[in-house]
Design a protein around this motif. Structure first.
Motif, PDB file in Angstrom:
ATOM      1  N   ASP A  74       4.301  -1.180   9.009  1.00 18.45           N
ATOM      2  CA  ASP A  74       4.781   0.121   8.559  1.00 18.45           C
ATOM      3  C   ASP A  74       6.214  -0.069   8.070  1.00 18.45           C
ATOM      4  O   ASP A  74       7.108  -0.378   8.847  1.00 18.45           O
ATOM      5  N   ARG A  75       6.399   0.094   6.774  1.00 17.93           N
ATOM      6  CA  ARG A  75       7.697  -0.197   6.168  1.00 17.93           C
ATOM      7  C   ARG A  75       8.821   0.609   6.817  1.00 17.93           C
ATOM      8  O   ARG A  75       9.874   0.089   7.153  1.00 17.93           O
ATOM      9  N   LEU A  88       0.829  -1.195   0.000  1.00 20.38           N
ATOM     10  CA  LEU A  88       0.000   0.000   0.000  1.00 20.38           C
ATOM     11  C   LEU A  88       0.870   1.252   0.000  1.00 20.38           C
ATOM     12  O   LEU A  88       1.689   1.427   0.912  1.00 20.38           O
ATOM     13  N   GLN A  89       0.701   2.086  -0.973  1.00 18.64           N
ATOM     14  CA  GLN A  89       1.323   3.422  -0.998  1.00 18.64           C
ATOM     15  C   GLN A  89       2.828   3.415  -0.735  1.00 18.64           C
ATOM     16  O   GLN A  89       3.346   4.333  -0.124  1.00 18.64           O
ATOM     17  N   ASP A  90       3.534   2.372  -1.144  1.00 18.52           N
ATOM     18  CA  ASP A  90       4.974   2.301  -0.934  1.00 18.52           C
ATOM     19  C   ASP A  90       5.356   2.310   0.542  1.00 18.52           C
ATOM     20  O   ASP A  90       6.515   2.411   0.885  1.00 18.52           O
ATOM     21  N   ARG A  91       4.378   2.297   1.427  1.00 18.53           N
ATOM     22  CA  ARG A  91       4.717   2.469   2.829  1.00 18.53           C
ATOM     23  C   ARG A  91       4.248   1.308   3.702  1.00 18.53           C
ATOM     24  O   ARG A  91       4.878   0.987   4.693  1.00 18.53           O
ATOM     25  N   TYR A  92       3.111   0.698   3.335  1.00 19.09           N
ATOM     26  CA  TYR A  92       2.569  -0.352   4.194  1.00 19.09           C
ATOM     27  C   TYR A  92       2.550  -1.700   3.488  1.00 19.09           C
ATOM     28  O   TYR A  92       2.335  -1.768   2.280  1.00 19.09           O
ATOM     29  N   PRO A 149      11.070   2.673  -4.596  1.00 16.74           N
ATOM     30  CA  PRO A 149       9.707   2.166  -4.484  1.00 16.74           C
ATOM     31  C   PRO A 149       9.710   0.747  -3.930  1.00 16.74           C
ATOM     32  O   PRO A 149      10.682   0.015  -4.055  1.00 16.74           O
TER      33      PRO A 149
END
Ligand code: ADP
Ligand code: MG
Length: 590
Positions: free
Chosen positions: A431-432, A414-418, A551
């Motif tokens: 949480d990345r 999700l959104q490059d973050r999750y 990414p």
């Protein structure tokens, strides 16, 4: 029975000293200000052991007479005001007549002073408020005050002092606050025999460069404005040179450093949307106002000021900064004296622009990530009550959450973050950024793995630090070597890196070290007492930021999950923030 005593002066002075001189930097400030009030054009500061054993200020100012040389150590002894009315027209830095009395109460002070028209000067020795000796001496005109063994008679305060690098950082900050705006005066600053700063009289810009490094000349825009109520002269950073911390923000009124949240926000507001998120401009701004329109008397250390014309000042300052940023930003963008590089004219006749192409992968299923089906183990888990139920109601199941074996590697991005992945207790959302912080931290901490892999730089990079930061880095550089840094001191307060940890990618060295030292200083004062923990925490955060720049791919997400769950404390970051949230099956069903 009467029980009230009048405290002897020496005791009263010692108590008062607590307010004026809470650490060596406080004495430095008072002594530098006295030298400026005496009209000096050259002032030399010497400290030993961060001011603990010696603080000495030498000036070429007006000097003192024999009797003033004794009187100056009395409380409320000042040559700067005589009547209450004078309080409304203060043109000097000091006026309370407390500083020298306070300092002399808690140190051994040696004063040598001569007025220009006297042949001989005088030397006074005073210890714990008692004059030990006074005799004529030959000395240059002006004044030298040496404060030795500060707090020698107040062990509680002496023990309260921080490590030398921290006390020196405080002194350095005082030195910047005083010298920045008094750019017409020459200053030197020597610490433990090493000349840290040599500042020649000149312009504000030259002074900024002298204190913060020559690179600043290209990073700033000038702010100048003159109205009936205020005259503004200063510099603000170009938006692209904003910083991640509020560090370099200097505001002065009538030559005095002040803290004024409203005026500071006037400067920041002028930038509008020009600044990247969570970054702050640097600024060095001097205001001149009629002394009767301000009250500097509301705070003992006098960094807070009240203005009569608060609102107009705010508006004037904001628009002056706006003008500076707007005007100059436009000037560089358009490059007024160079012709525009390209000129797009109208399209030639009969030209049809090509349709933009949209490409897509046939048969792509966003829910199939590199072949592994994302399925949530809703039924099996819910069916597996009661232990599974129980696990699902806990924030985090114990022991460590482990991805379901048969779905190892299944994940949603999700959104490059999750990254979401199914666990027996529900859907784990990772949480990345925070997970990376934990992973890098553990890697740095594990000595067996040897920490981060160093990468030799093709071209060494250098950065400019404050003297105290340079000294601090000197203390830390051995440890940093273990984490993959090769750092060597260069000339002035510069450091040169020949290798950096691979994990930091192409991070900017200056920003990196600034942040590292800032984190280190604040964590040493708060949460961590352990040097390696606080260094690792800061480095891990910066490595995480570097990794976030690329990414997120499915392979990376899978590695992230595996690496995170391999950490003994996978569920939190080194500073205690949660890395994983579990969405329980019941919540999904709802
Ligand atoms: P204040 O600065 O508030 O007057 P201080 O205790 O700092 O009080 O200093 C007391 C007085 O000693 C000053 O008013 C000044 O007359 C004299 N004095 C202090 N330092 C110097 C100096 N470096 N040169 C000349 N006079 C000084
Ligand atoms: Mg003073």
């Amino acid at each position: 029975m009467d029980i009230i005593n009048i405290l002897p002066d020496s005791v009263a002075n010692q108590i008062a000293a607590g307010e004026v001189v809470d650490r060596p930097a406080g004495a430095v400030k008072e002594m530098l200000e006295n030298a400026m009030d005496a009209g000096a054009t050259q002032i030399d500061l010497v400290v030993k052991d961060a001011g603990r054993t010696l603080i000495q200020v030498t000036d070429n100012g007006c000097g003192m007479s024999d009797s003033d040389a004794r009187l100056c150590f009395e409380r409320h002894a000042t040559s700067k005001i005589q009547r209450a009315d004078d309080l409304f027209a203060i043109h000097t830095m000091g006026f309370r007549g407390e500083a020298l009395a306070s300092i002399a109460a808690i140190a051994q002070v040696e004063l040598r002073t001569r007025q220009t028209d006297s042949e001989l000067g005088t030397q006074v020795l005073i210890e714990g408020s008692h004059i030990v000796d006074q005799h004529p001496t030959s000395c240059p005109s002006g004044t030298t005050i040496a404060v030795k063994n500060l707090f020698y008679n107040v062990p509680a305060r002496r023990n309260f002092l921080k490590r030398d690098s921290i006390e020196l950082a405080h002194i350095e900050e005082v030195f910047r606050r005083v010298t920045l705006i008094h750019y017409d005066i020459g200053f030197t600053f020597t610490s433990n025999g090493q000349l840290l700063y040599e500042l020649h009289p000149g312009s504000l810009m030259q002074r900024i460069a002298g204190l913060f490094g020559p690179l600043y000349k290209e990073r700033l825009y000038a702010v100048d404005e003159e109205t009936e109520i205020v005259k503004i002269h200063g510099f603000v950073s170009r938006p692209e040179y904003s910083r991640k911390t509020r560090g370099e923000q200097y505001l002065f009124v009538n030559g005095r450093f002040i803290k004024h949240p409203a005026l500071s926000s006037a400067v920041e507001k002028a930038y509008n949307d020009l600044l990247p998120e969570r970054s702050y401009p640097s600024y060095f701004i001097g205001l001149q106002v009629d002394p009767s329109r301000i009250d500097v008397n509301i705070h003992p250390t006098k960094t807070e000021v009240k203005f009569v014309d608060d609102h107009s000042l705010f508006a004037i300052l904001r628009s002056a900064v706006k003008k500076a940023i707007g005007q100059f930003a436009l000037a560089t963008e358009l490059g007024f004296d160079t012709p525009p590089e390209f000129n797009i004219g109208p399209a030639p006749k009969g030209y049809t622009p090509p349709q933009p192409k949209i490409s897509y992968k046939a048969g792509y299923n966003p829910f199939t990530a590199s072949g592994s089906q994302v399925r949530m183990p809703l039924e099996p888990t819910v069916g597996r009550a009661p232990e599974a139920e129980q696990a699902a109601t806990l924030e985090l199941p114990d022991p460590q959450p482990q991805p379901e074996e048969r779905q190892q590697g299944a994940c949603l991005l999700l959104q490059d973050r999750y990254v979401a992945t199914p666990l027996s207790s529900g859907l784990a959302v990772i949480d990345r950024y925070r997970a990376l912080e934990r992973i890098f931290y553990d890697r740095l901490q594990s000595t067996t793995q040897g920490g981060a892999a160093p990468q030799t730089l093709l071209f060494p990079v250098s950065c400019h630090l404050s003297a105290a930061d340079a000294e601090l880095l000197g203390e830390l550089k051995g440890e940093l070597k273990r984490y993959g840094f090769e750092l060597e001191p260069g000339s002035g307060n510069t450091y040169v890196a020949t290798a950096m940890p691979t994990e930091l990618g192409n991070s900017d060295l200056q920003e990196l070290l600034d942040q590292l030292l800032l984190d280190y200083k604040s964590s040493v004062m708060q949460r961590y007492s352990n040097r390696s923990e606080s260094l690792c925490a800061s480095l891990a955060r910066q490595m995480a930021s570097a990794a976030m720049r690329s990414p997120l791919t499915t392979e990376e997400a899978q590695r992230l999950i595996a690496d995170l769950f391999a950490c003994p404390m996978a569920d939190t970051t080194p500073t205690g923030k949660r890395t994983i949230a579990i969405v329980k099956p019941e919540e999904i069903l709802k």
